[in-house]
Design a protein around this motif. Structure first.
Motif, PDB file in Angstrom:
ATOM      1  N   THR A   1       0.901  -1.247  -0.019  1.00 29.77           N
ATOM      2  CA  THR A   1      -0.141  -0.103  -0.153  1.00 29.77           C
ATOM      3  C   THR A   1       0.899   1.378  -0.176  1.00 29.77           C
ATOM      4  N   ALA A   2       0.260   2.414  -0.374  1.00 27.77           N
ATOM      5  CA  ALA A   2       1.110   3.623  -0.533  1.00 27.77           C
ATOM      6  C   ALA A   2       1.512   4.073   0.954  1.00 27.77           C
TER       7      ALA A   2
ATOM      8  N   ALA B   1      -0.072   7.960  -2.459  1.00 23.47           N
ATOM      9  CA  ALA B   1      -1.135   8.188  -1.528  1.00 23.47           C
ATOM     10  C   ALA B   1      -1.785   9.315  -2.169  1.00 23.47           C
ATOM     11  N   PHE B   2      -1.274  10.379  -2.377  1.00 20.59           N
ATOM     12  CA  PHE B   2      -2.043  11.679  -2.807  1.00 20.59           C
ATOM     13  C   PHE B   2      -2.672  11.276  -3.979  1.00 20.59           C
ATOM     14  N   LEU B   3      -2.168  10.424  -4.858  1.00 23.64           N
ATOM     15  CA  LEU B   3      -2.800  10.225  -6.226  1.00 23.64           C
ATOM     16  C   LEU B   3      -4.006   8.981  -6.201  1.00 23.64           C
ATOM     17  N   VAL B   4      -3.791   8.053  -5.159  1.00 21.20           N
ATOM     18  CA  VAL B   4      -4.630   6.865  -5.242  1.00 21.20           C
ATOM     19  C   VAL B   4      -5.557   6.846  -3.999  1.00 21.20           C
TER      20      VAL B   4
ATOM     21  N   PRO C   1      -7.238   0.370   1.688  1.00 17.72           N
ATOM     22  CA  PRO C   1      -6.149   1.013   0.993  1.00 17.72           C
ATOM     23  C   PRO C   1      -5.641   0.290  -0.429  1.00 17.72           C
ATOM     24  N   TRP C   2      -5.526   0.988  -1.565  1.00 20.07           N
ATOM     25  CA  TRP C   2      -5.099   0.250  -2.799  1.00 20.07           C
ATOM     26  C   TRP C   2      -4.238  -0.693  -2.496  1.00 20.07           C
ATOM     27  N   PRO C   3      -4.290  -2.080  -2.982  1.00 23.00           N
ATOM     28  CA  PRO C   3      -3.055  -2.662  -3.312  1.00 23.00           C
ATOM     29  C   PRO C   3      -2.280  -2.380  -4.547  1.00 23.00           C
TER      30      PRO C   3
ATOM     31  N   GLU D   1     -12.728  -3.660  -4.145  1.00 23.63           N
ATOM     32  CA  GLU D   1     -14.216  -3.319  -4.172  1.00 23.63           C
ATOM     33  C   GLU D   1     -14.296  -1.994  -3.628  1.00 23.63           C
ATOM     34  N   LEU D   2     -15.019  -1.228  -4.205  1.00 28.21           N
ATOM     35  CA  LEU D   2     -15.473   0.144  -3.743  1.00 28.21           C
ATOM     36  C   LEU D   2     -16.948   0.201  -3.425  1.00 28.21           C
ATOM     37  N   GLY D   3     -17.175   0.774  -2.123  1.00 28.93           N
ATOM     38  CA  GLY D   3     -18.571   1.215  -1.983  1.00 28.93           C
ATOM     39  C   GLY D   3     -18.885   2.375  -2.309  1.00 28.93           C
ATOM     40  N   LEU D   4     -19.873   2.869  -3.182  1.00 33.07           N
ATOM     41  CA  LEU D   4     -20.044   4.190  -3.783  1.00 33.07           C
ATOM     42  C   LEU D   4     -21.472   4.594  -2.969  1.00 33.07           C
TER      43      LEU D   4
END
Length: 231
Positions: A149-150, A157-160, A183-185, A219-222
């Protein structure tokens, strides 16, 4: 298996392409109630090319797999809240665009998207606009190592790592929506990026070469956007 979130979107094979741009010029492309945020002295425009492998609401599958590219920049709201402003969203799923545009207030655009695996050596993603212009070509090979993770406060981290987006409705109401995710892998990637994406969208020319990040997906929760004063 999908979660029971109101809107859960599973994305795979995600390639983030980030360009540094002049903040003063970019500010003309966002509403005056938002402030363009910078990192390392530059504003940034990102194209996030990905495969949507499923969309579900409260565990009920809503749509088929689709290719998509969202184009965004990084901003702060009137009270300093960090988020993104979407500048364009391309998808090859017309139903998703039809139903998501009024619900999420995102700037969907017509286009043609193509993703290919070339004998396992590299992958290509190509995005053409409605006039057939090649606006984004990404040729990339993800690394074989483990994902990480960033680090906090890093440019990555700023970008993702963004969990809020700002938009407006047809009456000009200021809206904010949320994007929840772990956090994005992120993994290593070797990539070559070309195309006329920024100029096709009327955005400033890049101030340098693109920075690329890769993720196998998440997975994103919108949540649909609501008036900013309710946030």
């Amino acid at each position: 298996m999908f979660s029971t979130r109101p809107l859960a979107v599973t994305v795979d094979d995600v390639c983030f392409c980030h360009w540094p741009v002049d903040a003063d010029v970019l500010s003309r492309s966002v509403p005056d109630w938002l402030t363009v945020e910078t990192a390392d002295g530059d504003a940034w425009v990102s194209a996030v090319a990905h495969t949507v492998t499923g969309v579900a609401s409260f565990g009920v599958d809503l749509t088929r797999p689709a290719e998509a590219v969202n184009v965004r920049t990084y901003v702060r709201g009137p009270d300093g809240q960090r988020g993104v402003r979407f500048l364009a969203v391309f998808t090859d799923d017309p139903l998703a665009a039809t139903f998501s545009k009024p619900a999420l207030r995102l700037p969907y655009r017509e286009g043609r998207l193509d993703r290919r695996d070339d004998d396992g050596e590299y992958r290509t993603r190509r995005t053409l606009d409605v006039d057939g212009r090649r606006v984004l070509d990404v040729r990339y090979t993800p690394g074989d190592g483990e994902t990480t993770t960033a680090p906090p406060d890093s440019v990555a981290a700023f970008l993702v790592e963004r969990h809020r987006y700002f938009t407006t409705d047809g009456f000009g109401t200021r809206l904010v929506g949320s994007v929840g995710h772990d956090p994005w892998p992120l993994g290593s990637v070797d990539a070559d990026v070309s195309g006329s994406l920024l100029s096709a969208l009327g955005l400033p020319d890049p101030a340098g070469p693109p920075l690329v990040h890769y993720s196998p997906g998440t997975e994103l929760g919108l949540s649909p956007p609501r008036p900013l004063w309710l946030d």
